[in-house]
Design a protein around this motif. Structure first.
Motif, short mmCIF file in Angstrom:
data_model
loop_
_atom_site.label_atom_id
_atom_site.label_comp_id
_atom_site.label_asym_id
_atom_site.label_seq_id
_atom_site.Cartn_x
_atom_site.Cartn_y
_atom_site.Cartn_z
N SER A 292 -3.43 -4.98 -6.45
CA SER A 292 -2.18 -5.71 -6.56
C SER A 292 -1.70 -6.09 -5.16
O SER A 292 -1.32 -5.20 -4.38
CB SER A 292 -1.11 -4.88 -7.26
OG SER A 292 0.15 -5.51 -7.16
N LYS A 294 1.00 -7.41 -4.36
CA LYS A 294 2.43 -7.17 -4.24
C LYS A 294 2.75 -5.71 -3.96
O LYS A 294 3.52 -5.38 -3.04
CB LYS A 294 3.13 -7.61 -5.52
CG LYS A 294 4.64 -7.51 -5.47
CD LYS A 294 5.29 -8.06 -6.73
CE LYS A 294 6.81 -7.99 -6.66
NZ LYS A 294 7.45 -8.54 -7.89
N SER A 295 2.14 -4.81 -4.73
CA SER A 295 2.44 -3.38 -4.57
C SER A 295 1.46 -2.66 -3.66
O SER A 295 1.74 -1.56 -3.18
CB SER A 295 2.45 -2.70 -5.95
OG SER A 295 1.13 -2.68 -6.50
N SER A 297 -1.35 -1.46 -4.72
CA SER A 297 -2.09 -0.48 -5.51
C SER A 297 -3.53 -0.95 -5.72
O SER A 297 -3.82 -2.14 -5.81
CB SER A 297 -1.41 -0.25 -6.86
OG SER A 297 -1.49 -1.43 -7.66
#
Length: 386
Positions: A292, A294-295, A297
């Protein structure tokens, strides 16, 4: 039953099956000899003047049937898959080469099956094809689908049958080239070290004309399938925004469209090391990773290799994907924009497959019948409503 073929036609054409119908189909597939099933299938094709069964669709068709049979407790028995292989093509007769099922909730009735397409479009928005442009190291851009086969630019690269072929690394000089596919385009390239790359629609691959030094490095935006030439002395790296895939020699797929929630890497053969967000995972064949941006992860899991590389084999496939993701895929391949009616549930989950050669009208017709939504095409915009 006097006419099992007719019953199969009726059964496969239904939007949903009862438990009794599922049990009948399981029993029929497990107890009917493969030769008889093949005879029934050939008979069905003869009746419709269809010359041959496309084997590339078999697994996707069977996956579609499997999805509809999930409520049956005996669906996990293995014998029926072998028998179903001979009958899977019947679904093509009923769906014009495409099979899609709404998996997450019951089918909604659709009163009108035809997609409304204005006369000036007439439903003939063609699927994508072998289209791309090549930016040479001197800055010159070559539109490949408008260029004849032969040597290009400085002469170290040749275009042949919708593929770029780079000369061996000796004497190739330095610098990088960039291969860019538009929406509705795809292309292949064999790099100077022998690595083969299939580039999906709306993607970009930057790579050296010749790999120098102790590593081989390319940069990707979008999606590509790689068959990396083995070279234990020089590892191969695929660089994506915030993620790195390290390879020694293998076959794998990277999906890194910036508009998607996560970047995925699917490994078919060999081994790859994926790094992102300060974490690192090593994949084994049959595994995938999801990063991800964005995160930050990064997770690792057992994947679906056939689905991951279906696009390369001429099939658009969805495995319990959200409608919005399905439409993004179609938008990239058919070069259309998508607009949704306010409040429309875009999280409807869809499972199934269709051939990439289908025209847009046919693809939308099948999706309309199975997802419980309606499509209107205006120019190159697909409007989705209830």
């Amino acid at each position: 039953m006097e006419d099992p073929l007719q019953y199969l036609r009726e059964l496969l054409a239904k939007p949903d099956w009862t438990d009794d119908e599922r049990r009948w189909l399981l029993h029929y597939l497990e107890h009917t000899p493969a030769t008889e099933l093949k005879t029934l299938l050939l008979e069905a094709f003869r009746e419709r003047n269809i010359p041959a069964y496309d084997p590339a669709l078999q697994e996707s068709l069977l996956a579609g049937i499997h999805a509809r049979m999930q409520p049956a407790t005996t669906v996990r028995r293995m014998g029926w898959w072998r028998a179903a292989a001979a009958v899977g093509g019947i679904a093509v007769l009923l769906a014009g080469g495409a099979v899609l099922m709404r998996q997450s909730q019951p089918m909604k009735p659709v009163a009108k099956a035809d997609v409304h397409i204005p006369e000036e479009v007439n439903g003939n928005i063609a699927p994508g094809g072998n289209k791309a442009r090549l930016v040479l190291r001197n800055g010159k851009t070559v539109v490949l689908d408008q260029t004849a086969d032969g040597h290009i630019g400085e002469g170290n690269v040749e275009k042949k049958d919708a593929e770029l072929l780079y000369a061996s690394e000796e004497g190739s000089g330095g610098g990088s080239n960039t291969l860019i596919t538009p929406r509705g385009g795809q292309y292949r390239v064999r790099l100077s070290d022998g690595t083969k790359v299939w580039l999906n629609a709306a993607s970009r691959l930057e790579y050296p004309v010749a790999f120098g030094g102790k590593e081989r490095l390319v940069s990707l935006t979008g999606e590509a399938y790689f068959e990396v030439a083995a070279d234990v002395q020089r590892p191969f790296f695929v660089m994506v925004d915030g993620m790195k895939v390290q390879v020694l020699g293998t076959k794998f797929n990277v999906n890194a469209y910036t508009e998607e929630k996560q970047f995925t890497t699917a490994l078919l053969e060999g081994a790859v090391r994926v790094t992102g967000g300060g974490r690192q995972v090593t994949l084994r064949p049959g595994q995938e990773s999801a990063f991800s941006p964005k995160s930050g992860s990064l997770k690792q899991y057992d994947g679906d290799m056939e689905s991951a590389v279906a696009w390369k084999n001429g099939i658009i496939t969805f495995r319990n994907d959200e409608l919005s993701a399905v439409m993004r895929d179609l938008g990239r391949w058919y070069d259309v924009d998508v607009a949704y009616e306010p409040g429309l549930d875009k999280e409807i989950h869809v499972t199934g497959a269709m051939r990439k050669q289908e025209h847009l009208a046919e693809a939308l017709k099948i999706l309309e019948l199975t997802a419980g939504v309606h499509f209107t095409v205006e120019g190159r915009t697909v409007k989705v409503s209830r």
